[in-house]
Design a protein around this motif. Structure first.
Motif, PDB file in Angstrom:
ATOM      1  N   HIS A  22      47.099  -8.405 -13.428  1.00  0.00           N
ATOM      2  CA  HIS A  22      48.108  -7.719 -14.236  1.00  0.00           C
ATOM      3  C   HIS A  22      47.439  -7.006 -15.411  1.00  0.00           C
ATOM      4  CE1 HIS A  22      51.201  -7.408 -17.371  1.00  0.00           C
ATOM      5  NE2 HIS A  22      52.007  -7.145 -16.359  1.00  0.00           N
ATOM      6  N   ALA A  23      46.554  -7.711 -16.107  1.00  0.00           N
ATOM      7  CA  ALA A  23      45.836  -7.104 -17.236  1.00  0.00           C
ATOM      8  C   ALA A  23      44.965  -5.944 -16.767  1.00  0.00           C
ATOM      9  CB  ALA A  23      44.985  -8.152 -17.943  1.00  0.00           C
ATOM     10  N   GLY A  24      44.356  -6.080 -15.591  1.00  0.00           N
ATOM     11  CA  GLY A  24      43.519  -5.014 -15.045  1.00  0.00           C
ATOM     12  C   GLY A  24      44.310  -3.767 -14.724  1.00  0.00           C
ATOM     13  N   ILE A  25      45.496  -3.940 -14.162  1.00  0.00           N
ATOM     14  CA  ILE A  25      46.343  -2.781 -13.852  1.00  0.00           C
ATOM     15  C   ILE A  25      46.781  -2.099 -15.146  1.00  0.00           C
ATOM     16  CG2 ILE A  25      48.544  -2.038 -12.862  1.00  0.00           C
ATOM     17  CD1 ILE A  25      48.159  -4.322 -10.782  1.00  0.00           C
ATOM     18  N   ALA A  26      47.172  -2.889 -16.144  1.00  0.00           N
ATOM     19  CA  ALA A  26      47.564  -2.307 -17.436  1.00  0.00           C
ATOM     20  C   ALA A  26      46.401  -1.513 -18.038  1.00  0.00           C
ATOM     21  CB  ALA A  26      48.024  -3.408 -18.387  1.00  0.00           C
ATOM     22  N   GLU A  27      45.183  -2.039 -17.909  1.00  0.00           N
ATOM     23  CA  GLU A  27      44.007  -1.355 -18.436  1.00  0.00           C
ATOM     24  C   GLU A  27      43.759  -0.044 -17.685  1.00  0.00           C
ATOM     25  OE1 GLU A  27      40.249   0.207 -19.030  1.00  0.00           O
ATOM     26  OE2 GLU A  27      40.693  -0.781 -17.130  1.00  0.00           O
ATOM     27  N   PRO A  90      45.051  15.027  -9.543  1.00  0.00           N
ATOM     28  CA  PRO A  90      43.848  14.256  -9.213  1.00  0.00           C
ATOM     29  C   PRO A  90      43.842  12.896  -9.914  1.00  0.00           C
ATOM     30  CG  PRO A  90      43.249  16.513  -9.779  1.00  0.00           C
ATOM     31  CD  PRO A  90      44.712  16.347 -10.086  1.00  0.00           C
ATOM     32  N   ALA A  91      44.400  12.842 -11.126  1.00  0.00           N
ATOM     33  CA  ALA A  91      44.474  11.575 -11.859  1.00  0.00           C
ATOM     34  C   ALA A  91      45.331  10.573 -11.099  1.00  0.00           C
ATOM     35  CB  ALA A  91      45.028  11.795 -13.254  1.00  0.00           C
ATOM     36  N   TYR A  92      46.374  11.049 -10.465  1.00  0.00           N
ATOM     37  CA  TYR A  92      47.269  10.197  -9.680  1.00  0.00           C
ATOM     38  C   TYR A  92      46.498   9.488  -8.569  1.00  0.00           C
ATOM     39  CZ  TYR A  92      51.231   9.016  -6.686  1.00  0.00           C
ATOM     40  OH  TYR A  92      52.138   8.358  -5.909  1.00  0.00           O
ATOM     41  N   ALA A  93      45.699  10.230  -7.838  1.00  0.00           N
ATOM     42  CA  ALA A  93      44.906   9.653  -6.751  1.00  0.00           C
ATOM     43  C   ALA A  93      43.877   8.663  -7.289  1.00  0.00           C
ATOM     44  CB  ALA A  93      44.219  10.756  -5.947  1.00  0.00           C
ATOM     45  N   LEU A  94      43.285   8.973  -8.435  1.00  0.00           N
ATOM     46  CA  LEU A  94      42.318   8.053  -9.041  1.00  0.00           C
ATOM     47  C   LEU A  94      42.976   6.749  -9.473  1.00  0.00           C
ATOM     48  CD1 LEU A  94      40.166  10.452 -11.235  1.00  0.00           C
ATOM     49  CD2 LEU A  94      39.411   9.164  -9.232  1.00  0.00           C
ATOM     50  N   ILE A  95      44.159   6.849 -10.049  1.00  0.00           N
ATOM     51  CA  ILE A  95      44.884   5.642 -10.472  1.00  0.00           C
ATOM     52  C   ILE A  95      45.186   4.767  -9.272  1.00  0.00           C
ATOM     53  CG2 ILE A  95      47.069   4.807 -11.435  1.00  0.00           C
ATOM     54  CD1 ILE A  95      46.999   7.412 -13.207  1.00  0.00           C
ATOM     55  N   ALA A  96      45.726   5.362  -8.214  1.00  0.00           N
ATOM     56  CA  ALA A  96      46.049   4.600  -7.007  1.00  0.00           C
ATOM     57  C   ALA A  96      44.794   3.967  -6.418  1.00  0.00           C
ATOM     58  CB  ALA A  96      46.729   5.508  -5.981  1.00  0.00           C
ATOM     59  N   SER A  97      43.697   4.705  -6.382  1.00  0.00           N
ATOM     60  CA  SER A  97      42.443   4.188  -5.846  1.00  0.00           C
ATOM     61  C   SER A  97      41.911   3.036  -6.700  1.00  0.00           C
ATOM     62  CB  SER A  97      41.410   5.319  -5.775  1.00  0.00           C
ATOM     63  OG  SER A  97      40.173   4.832  -5.326  1.00  0.00           O
ATOM     64  N   ASP A  98      41.963   3.197  -8.019  1.00  0.00           N
ATOM     65  CA  ASP A  98      41.487   2.138  -8.911  1.00  0.00           C
ATOM     66  C   ASP A  98      42.318   0.866  -8.753  1.00  0.00           C
ATOM     67  OD1 ASP A  98      39.559   3.869  -9.867  1.00  0.00           O
ATOM     68  OD2 ASP A  98      40.479   4.116 -11.850  1.00  0.00           O
ATOM     69  N   ILE A  99      43.636   1.028  -8.657  1.00  0.00           N
ATOM     70  CA  ILE A  99      44.504  -0.142  -8.480  1.00  0.00           C
ATOM     71  C   ILE A  99      44.242  -0.787  -7.125  1.00  0.00           C
ATOM     72  CG2 ILE A  99      46.898  -0.919  -8.243  1.00  0.00           C
ATOM     73  CD1 ILE A  99      47.621   1.250 -10.351  1.00  0.00           C
ATOM     74  N   TRP A 100      44.062   0.018  -6.081  1.00  0.00           N
ATOM     75  CA  TRP A 100      43.767  -0.516  -4.753  1.00  0.00           C
ATOM     76  C   TRP A 100      42.464  -1.324  -4.768  1.00  0.00           C
ATOM     77  CZ3 TRP A 100      45.661  -1.802  -0.249  1.00  0.00           C
ATOM     78  CH2 TRP A 100      44.808  -1.990   0.845  1.00  0.00           C
ATOM     79  N   ASP A 101      41.430  -0.770  -5.384  1.00  0.00           N
ATOM     80  CA  ASP A 101      40.145  -1.478  -5.458  1.00  0.00           C
ATOM     81  C   ASP A 101      40.286  -2.809  -6.195  1.00  0.00           C
ATOM     82  OD1 ASP A 101      38.958   0.643  -4.127  1.00  0.00           O
ATOM     83  OD2 ASP A 101      38.044   1.496  -5.929  1.00  0.00           O
ATOM     84  N   LEU A 102      41.003  -2.787  -7.296  1.00  0.00           N
ATOM     85  CA  LEU A 102      41.231  -4.015  -8.055  1.00  0.00           C
ATOM     86  C   LEU A 102      42.025  -5.032  -7.235  1.00  0.00           C
ATOM     87  CD1 LEU A 102      40.819  -5.216 -10.934  1.00  0.00           C
ATOM     88  CD2 LEU A 102      43.096  -4.317 -11.471  1.00  0.00           C
ATOM     89  N   TRP A 103      43.030  -4.556  -6.521  1.00  0.00           N
ATOM     90  CA  TRP A 103      43.857  -5.413  -5.668  1.00  0.00           C
ATOM     91  C   TRP A 103      43.024  -6.044  -4.551  1.00  0.00           C
ATOM     92  CZ3 TRP A 103      47.807  -8.366  -5.272  1.00  0.00           C
ATOM     93  CH2 TRP A 103      48.389  -8.663  -4.040  1.00  0.00           C
ATOM     94  N   GLU A 105      39.792  -6.621  -4.509  1.00  0.00           N
ATOM     95  CA  GLU A 105      38.887  -7.600  -5.105  1.00  0.00           C
ATOM     96  C   GLU A 105      39.638  -8.885  -5.455  1.00  0.00           C
ATOM     97  OE1 GLU A 105      36.477  -8.032  -9.231  1.00  0.00           O
ATOM     98  OE2 GLU A 105      36.243  -6.121  -8.171  1.00  0.00           O
ATOM     99  N   ALA A 106      40.802  -8.757  -6.051  1.00  0.00           N
ATOM    100  CA  ALA A 106      41.596  -9.931  -6.430  1.00  0.00           C
ATOM    101  C   ALA A 106      42.095 -10.677  -5.207  1.00  0.00           C
ATOM    102  CB  ALA A 106      42.777  -9.510  -7.299  1.00  0.00           C
ATOM    103  N   ASP A 107      42.502  -9.955  -4.182  1.00  0.00           N
ATOM    104  CA  ASP A 107      43.009 -10.581  -2.959  1.00  0.00           C
ATOM    105  C   ASP A 107      41.908 -11.376  -2.268  1.00  0.00           C
ATOM    106  OD1 ASP A 107      45.167 -11.057  -1.127  1.00  0.00           O
ATOM    107  OD2 ASP A 107      44.197  -9.665   0.252  1.00  0.00           O
ATOM    108  N   LEU A 108      40.703 -10.845  -2.247  1.00  0.00           N
ATOM    109  CA  LEU A 108      39.585 -11.567  -1.646  1.00  0.00           C
ATOM    110  C   LEU A 108      39.286 -12.839  -2.413  1.00  0.00           C
ATOM    111  CD1 LEU A 108      37.143  -8.642  -0.777  1.00  0.00           C
ATOM    112  CD2 LEU A 108      38.414 -10.080   0.832  1.00  0.00           C
TER     113      LEU A 108
END
Length: 115
Positions: A22-27, A90-103, A105-108
């Protein structure tokens, strides 16, 4: 009204379960400066939006799914016509990609703790 309460309960539950995520997504939202130049001073100012995104992440199977979730949440918080980034950005795609990567990592890590 019941939908609002249900959404709030899902957000609170997700926040408790995945506090660091949650904190990572907010960041991520803060880093991409969704609200415009300098209007948000602290990453925790995006906690409501982060909680709404996090509550829906278990349904995501791809970065595109995260993009759809992100778009839905932003439309709910800022209005369909007042999206701070817009799906074409382009920022939209970066945000989605960053959240996906974080997700991912957290899921693993979460699955590894259950094993």
């Amino acid at each position: 009204m019941d939908n609002d309460n249900t959404e709030r309960q899902r957000c609170r539950g997700a926040k408790r379960t995945y506090k660091a995520l949650h904190a990572g997504i907010a960041e991520i939202l803060f880093r991409h400066n969704l609200a415009g130049a300098g209007s948000m001073e602290h990453p925790n100012e995006y906690e409501p939006e982060a909680g709404a995104i996090l509550a829906r992440l278990p349904a995501a199977r791809s970065p595109e799914d995260v993009g759809r979730i992100f778009e839905e949440v932003m439309a709910e918080w800022f209005g369909r016509d007042a999206s701070p980034t817009g799906a074409e950005s382009p920022a939209y795609a970066l945000i989605a990609s960053d959240i996906w990567d974080l997700w991912q990592e957290a899921d693993l890590h979460h699955r590894g703790a259950d094993a």
